[in-house]
Design an enzyme around this catalytic site. Structure first.
Site, PDB file in Angstrom:
ATOM      1  N   SER A   1       0.810  -1.209   0.000  1.00  0.00           N
ATOM      2  CA  SER A   1       0.000   0.000   0.000  1.00  0.00           C
ATOM      3  C   SER A   1       0.849   1.268   0.000  1.00  0.00           C
ATOM      4  O   SER A   1       0.311   2.359  -0.041  1.00  0.00           O
ATOM      5  CB  SER A   1      -0.943   0.009   1.200  1.00  0.00           C
ATOM      6  OG  SER A   1      -0.233   0.178   2.403  1.00  0.00           O
ATOM      7  N   LYS A  38       1.583   3.480   6.967  1.00  0.00           N
ATOM      8  CA  LYS A  38       0.839   4.486   6.208  1.00  0.00           C
ATOM      9  C   LYS A  38       1.342   5.888   6.564  1.00  0.00           C
ATOM     10  O   LYS A  38       2.014   6.085   7.562  1.00  0.00           O
ATOM     11  CB  LYS A  38      -0.662   4.436   6.552  1.00  0.00           C
ATOM     12  CG  LYS A  38      -1.366   3.137   6.280  1.00  0.00           C
ATOM     13  CD  LYS A  38      -1.760   3.000   4.843  1.00  0.00           C
ATOM     14  CE  LYS A  38      -2.625   1.779   4.586  1.00  0.00           C
ATOM     15  NZ  LYS A  38      -1.936   0.512   4.644  1.00  0.00           N
TER      16      LYS A  38
END
Length: 80
Positions: A1, A38
């Site tokens: 991601s 993230k």
């Protein structure tokens, strides 16, 4: 991601667990028992964990969530 941030599968991350994490930094976090890497985004009282890949969705961290920042990514080591 996090492919668009230069972090690929198999890379090693060097994390500073003494840093609290600021908006815009890449963090290692746990949300409801799930470990994730993230970008941290803090807006007013809202916390979001943002991916660097359009195929993944942002994570909104609710007040009820079991949430902890384990540290801030300070280096990425790419494997060959």
């Amino acid at each position: 991601s996090m492919i668009d941030a230069g972090i690929k599968s198999g890379d090693m991350l060097i994390v500073d667990s003494s840093l609290p994490g600021k908006s815009g930094q890449i963090v290692i976090a746990v949300v409801n028992g799930e470990l994730t890497v993230k970008f941290l985004s803090i807006r007013a009282d809202l916390i979001y964990l943002l991916p660097a890949n359009p195929l993944f969705s942002p994570i909104e961290v609710s007040e009820e969530a079991d949430f902890k920042i384990l540290g801030v990514v300070v280096h990425v080591i790419h494997t060959m």
